[in-house]
Design an enzyme around this catalytic site. Structure first.
Site, short mmCIF file in Angstrom:
data_model
loop_
_atom_site.label_atom_id
_atom_site.label_comp_id
_atom_site.label_asym_id
_atom_site.label_seq_id
_atom_site.Cartn_x
_atom_site.Cartn_y
_atom_site.Cartn_z
N PHE A 126 0.79 -1.12 0.10
CA PHE A 126 -0.03 -0.08 -0.21
C PHE A 126 1.00 1.57 -0.39
CE2 PHE A 126 -3.23 3.59 1.50
CZ PHE A 126 -4.42 2.74 0.94
N ASP A 198 1.93 -4.91 8.35
CA ASP A 198 0.55 -4.10 8.22
C ASP A 198 -0.71 -5.14 7.91
OD1 ASP A 198 -1.78 -2.38 7.72
OD2 ASP A 198 -0.55 -1.08 5.96
N TYR A 223 -10.88 1.26 10.98
CA TYR A 223 -12.40 1.35 9.85
C TYR A 223 -13.06 0.73 8.98
CZ TYR A 223 -8.40 3.76 6.81
OH TYR A 223 -7.52 3.98 6.09
N LYS A 224 -12.15 -0.49 8.80
CA LYS A 224 -12.07 -1.80 7.41
C LYS A 224 -13.25 -2.51 8.41
CE LYS A 224 -7.81 -0.59 4.67
NZ LYS A 224 -8.25 -0.01 4.32
N ARG A 372 -12.76 -3.82 -7.27
CA ARG A 372 -12.73 -5.15 -5.94
C ARG A 372 -14.12 -5.18 -5.58
NH1 ARG A 372 -8.51 -2.35 -1.60
NH2 ARG A 372 -10.31 -1.12 -1.41
#
Length: 413
Positions: A126, A198, A223-224, A372
């Site tokens: 990322f 991560d 937040y995911k 996705r």
């Protein structure tokens, strides 16, 4: 897979009752929990109580009366249960990017040798992870820190005696490919290098065993799949074996051993508390605290099992259509090698994604040409896959994605 099969999967789902914990629009199918989790009903209640009753009624007394001051620690302890860590190894604070800066510097300090300067990562990690290393590199100079990028398949073989740390995301944000962190740590440690993991796309959706895998440092967002809300505070993990010598350069007052002595000289707190910097954002921290309650009584093995079922059902259902060959699966075809998402390459991926959203099926797009579908086992149902694929089939067969409305990209994709 026919309607009866989808319906049977929903009837057999041991997590079906968890959907009631979330506030979900009745006309929306949400396959974007890998970007932003849905709102838990309890979060709305707790945030309202925090603002109206605690802040509104008790004002500054709330720091003691409602234990606001301990939220980073108590929330971190809850997260620790989901990632295979001790309660005193995890703290909730700051953003994932800021926490990455801290642990990169902590790893460099822990290794201590100027003969080692390489932070090793993958080209498709990322971007913010890579940006943070580049920032440290620019600040300290390449003689102290140098980012080296390799393909994911080359990562383990690229570790050598100049490696300070390997910075690796367990589940790739584009492809969903899952790395073997245990194997990575075993090889890294054989070269006296460290591992920074991560967990942004894995925490809350699959079993993680940071202690068992001997991971040195880890960061993750809430937040995911942890459903704590947009921009919610992240978390950072430091294995206990590194606590005694732990150093990180953002020496804020909440990381001081006695912050309310207001001593002008910094004296770091013990252990994981040293990763704190400034005043914790209480309202959003309370949102994290409440969101984590959704995992009470939930086995992450069950969550993972349903995740595998969801991705398999979608993959199988899509493959039944004549137009399926237009979509190139860039996620691993074997479910055990991926996280809880499926990613497909298509020349019109952005336009297809927008056409789906217009029909109430929310997926997302990632450059240059990937769509996705992220599956959140706590609230996604199997029948939603059937409806989503029906909508996708109509879009593809009618070519409605060529509508001029979908040709202009929005700021957030």
């Amino acid at each position: 897979m026919n309607q009866t099969d989808y319906a049977q999967l929903d009837r057999d789902d041991p997590l079906a009752h968890k959907r009631d914990d979330f506030q979900l629009p009745p006309d929306i199918i949400y396959f974007d929990g890998n970007s932003l989790g849905a709102l838990p009903k309890r979060v709305a209640e707790v945030v309202n109580k925090t603002t109206a009753t605690q802040w509104g009624g008790d004002l500054i007394k709330s720091w003691n009366q409602h234990n606001w001051v301990s939220l980073p620690t108590s929330v971190g302890a809850k997260i620790a249960q989901l990632i295979g860590a001790r309660a005193d190894e995890v703290i909730c604070c700051d953003s994932i990017s800021v926490n990455l800066f801290k642990v990169i510097c902590a790893a460099m300090s822990a290794v201590g040798s100027h003969d080692r300067r390489i932070i090793l990562s993958t080209r498709d990690n990322f971007p913010t992870d890579l940006y943070m290393v580049q920032g440290v590199e620019a600040f300290l100079g390449q003689q102290r820190c140098e980012l080296k990028l390799v393909d994911e398949s080359e990562l383990i073989d690229a570790i050598d005696d100049q490696t300070v740390a390997v910075l690796a995301t367990e589940v790739n944000f584009r492809t969903g490919r899952r790395l073997d962190l245990a194997k990575l740590a075993e090889v890294a440690h054989s070269f006296n290098a460290l591992v920074i993991a991560d967990l942004a796309h894995s925490a809350g959706v699959m079993p993680i065993q940071l202690n068992q895998w001997q991971i040195d440092y880890a960061v993750g967002c809430t937040y995911k799949y942890l459903n704590a809300g947009p921009g919610a505070p992240a978390f950072v993990y430091v294995n206990q074996r590194h606590h005694a010598a732990l150093k990180q350069p953002l020496q804020g007052w909440f990381g001081h051993s006695r912050p309310f002595d207001f001593n002008p000289d910094y004296q770091g707190a013990a252990g994981i508390q040293r990763m704190l910097v400034g005043t914790p954002p209480v309202i959003s921290m309370q949102a994290v605290n409440a969101a984590l309650d959704c995992f009470d009584g939930v086995s992450l093995e069950q969550v993972r099992a349903k995740s595998l079922q969801l991705t398999h059902a979608f993959q199988h259902g899509l493959a039944c259509h004549d137009w399926a060959s237009e979509f190139e699966l860039i996620s691993p075809p074997q479910a055990q090698h991926r996280g809880s998402q499926l990613s497909y390459a298509h020349p019109h991926a952005y336009q297809i994604c927008q056409a789906l959203i217009d029909r109430g099926v929310i997926a997302d797009f990632r450059a240059p040409n990937y769509i996705r579908f992220g599956f959140a086992p706590l609230y996604n149902q199997f029948r939603e896959i059937q409806v989503a694929l029906e909508q996708l089939a109509d879009i593809m067969e009618s070519q409605s994605y060529l509508d001029p409305r979908w040709q202009q990209r929005l700021a957030v994709t």
